[in-house]
Design an enzyme around this catalytic site. Structure first.
Site, PDB file in Angstrom:
ATOM      1  N   TYR A  50     138.960  94.566 -72.492  1.00  0.00           N
ATOM      2  CA  TYR A  50     137.519  94.307 -72.306  1.00  0.00           C
ATOM      3  C   TYR A  50     136.768  94.203 -73.637  1.00  0.00           C
ATOM      4  O   TYR A  50     135.647  93.695 -73.675  1.00  0.00           O
ATOM      5  CB  TYR A  50     136.843  95.416 -71.479  1.00  0.00           C
ATOM      6  N   LEU A 185     129.411  94.859 -56.337  1.00  0.00           N
ATOM      7  CA  LEU A 185     128.152  94.146 -56.055  1.00  0.00           C
ATOM      8  C   LEU A 185     128.423  92.656 -55.855  1.00  0.00           C
ATOM      9  O   LEU A 185     127.505  91.841 -55.931  1.00  0.00           O
ATOM     10  CB  LEU A 185     127.168  94.343 -57.222  1.00  0.00           C
ATOM     11  N   LYS A 225     128.845  97.390 -62.588  1.00  0.00           N
ATOM     12  CA  LYS A 225     128.570  97.170 -64.016  1.00  0.00           C
ATOM     13  C   LYS A 225     127.109  96.760 -64.181  1.00  0.00           C
ATOM     14  O   LYS A 225     126.561  96.045 -63.327  1.00  0.00           O
ATOM     15  CB  LYS A 225     129.506  96.086 -64.538  1.00  0.00           C
ATOM     16  N   ASN A 235     121.386 101.541 -59.618  1.00  0.00           N
ATOM     17  CA  ASN A 235     122.709 101.715 -59.010  1.00  0.00           C
ATOM     18  C   ASN A 235     123.102 103.178 -58.858  1.00  0.00           C
ATOM     19  O   ASN A 235     123.937 103.513 -58.014  1.00  0.00           O
ATOM     20  CB  ASN A 235     123.770 100.970 -59.835  1.00  0.00           C
TER      21      ASN A 235
END
Ligand SMILES: NC(=O)c1ccc[n+]([C@@H]2O[C@H](COP(=O)([O-])OP(=O)(O)OC[C@H]3O[C@@H](n4cnc5c(N)ncnc54)[C@H](OP(=O)(O)O)[C@@H]3O)[C@@H](O)[C@H]2O)c1
Length: 267
Positions: A50, A185, A225, A235
């Protein structure tokens, strides 16, 4: 933050009920992670590929949180030497151990038995508390168990009301494997669904909060994220309401095997 929804793994250790995802968390990674830890997030998901591990390490430092206050999940790649890659990930994170180290995805051939043995060795040497897999089908998990006797603690897979698998959930429950939900999501693709919007209004919550809470109530750990702080805050505000059983059923039935990334790899 500890919650009543934290998930007990088959090794006896506990994993937080939700975490923050960091794929493409490119905006001020360190500040975003420090902000999330201050908000109360206690699980961070990353991976060797990442590019966020150095920023996460820096964010943890900035937060001033002791090691026991956060749960770090990272991954080795299918082409890696798993043992060496674990060490490399820890160096990038500036940590001496992870809480959970996963095989990011099965290799092209076989189920990744050599990778799995590498992670077992890393765990034996204290580099990670627990080990697991990501993007694995049930037959591939079975192959790892046949080879080593070692059952993964977690399978991290794409999971939302719009794309999930009752068969995988049954298998995971039978084996005592916890599921972590990535792209919970739907990467934004289904936040405008009418059923979801209607239900969100009923609870005075947002569609994103409903998607996250659906996972938490199913004992699946979502990893939304958020580059935007307002998103990270929204969130995490999911521990003050409960989706009624009937509405959980309505959300279950939104399943269209949707994948934001092309296909559900565990099917
Ligand atoms: N194991 C694997 O193979 C794998 C694969 C994919 C993902 N993952 C993990 O799972 C994490 C989450 O998955 P993901 O990043 O693919 O997708 P996601 O969490 O479903 O969606 C992220 C997107 O939703 C937006 N968002 C966040 N909160 C929102 C809110 N409250 N309202 C509206 N939009 C919101 C984000 O915007 P902003 O960023 O602009 O705030 C971002 O564009 C990843 O970051 C990674 O850690 C693992």
């Amino acid at each position: 933050m500890k919650t009543e929804h934290d998930i007990r793994l088959h090794t006896g250790r506990t994993m937080p009920a939700m975490g923050i995802g960091t794929w493409q968390l490119s905006r001020d990674t360190a500040d975003t992670i420090a902000f999330a830890l201050d908000l109360g997030y206690s699980m961070i998901d990353t991976s060797g590929d990442y590019g966020t591990q150095p920023g996460i390490g820096e964010g943890i430092k900035r937060s001033g949180k002791p090691r026991s206050d956060f749960y770090l999940v990272t991954k080795v790649e299918e082409t890696d030497d798993a043992y060496q890659a674990t060490r490399r990930n820890l160096d990038e994170l500036a940590l001496d151990h992870a809480d959970l180290m996963l095989i990011h995805r099965p290799p092209r051939t076989g189920a990744g038995e050599a990778l799995w043995r590498g992670l077992i060795r890393a765990r034996q040497e204290g580099m990670t508390a627990d080990i697991g897999v990501s993007n694995y089908r049930t037959d591939q998990i079975d192959a790892l168990i046949r080879d080593t006797g070692e059952v993964p603690t977690v399978n991290q897979i794409e999971w939302s009301p719009f794309g999930h698998s009752p068969a995988m959930l049954d298998y995971a429950n039978t084996k005592g494997i916890a599921i972590q939900a990535y792209s919970p999501l739907t990467r934004g693709h289904r936040l405008d669904d009418e059923t979801l919007i209607g239900m969100a209004g009923k609870y005075g919550k947002t569609p994103a909060q409903l998607l996250i809470r659906w996972n938490i109530q199913n004992k699946v750990a979502p990893l939304p994220k958020a580059n935007l702080r307002a998103h990270a805050e929204e969130n995490f505000a999911v521990f003050d309401f409960e989706i009624e059983a009937d509405d959980m059923g309505v959300l279950d039935r939104l399943n269209e095997r949707f994948s934001a990334l092309g296909s559900l790899p565990y099917e």
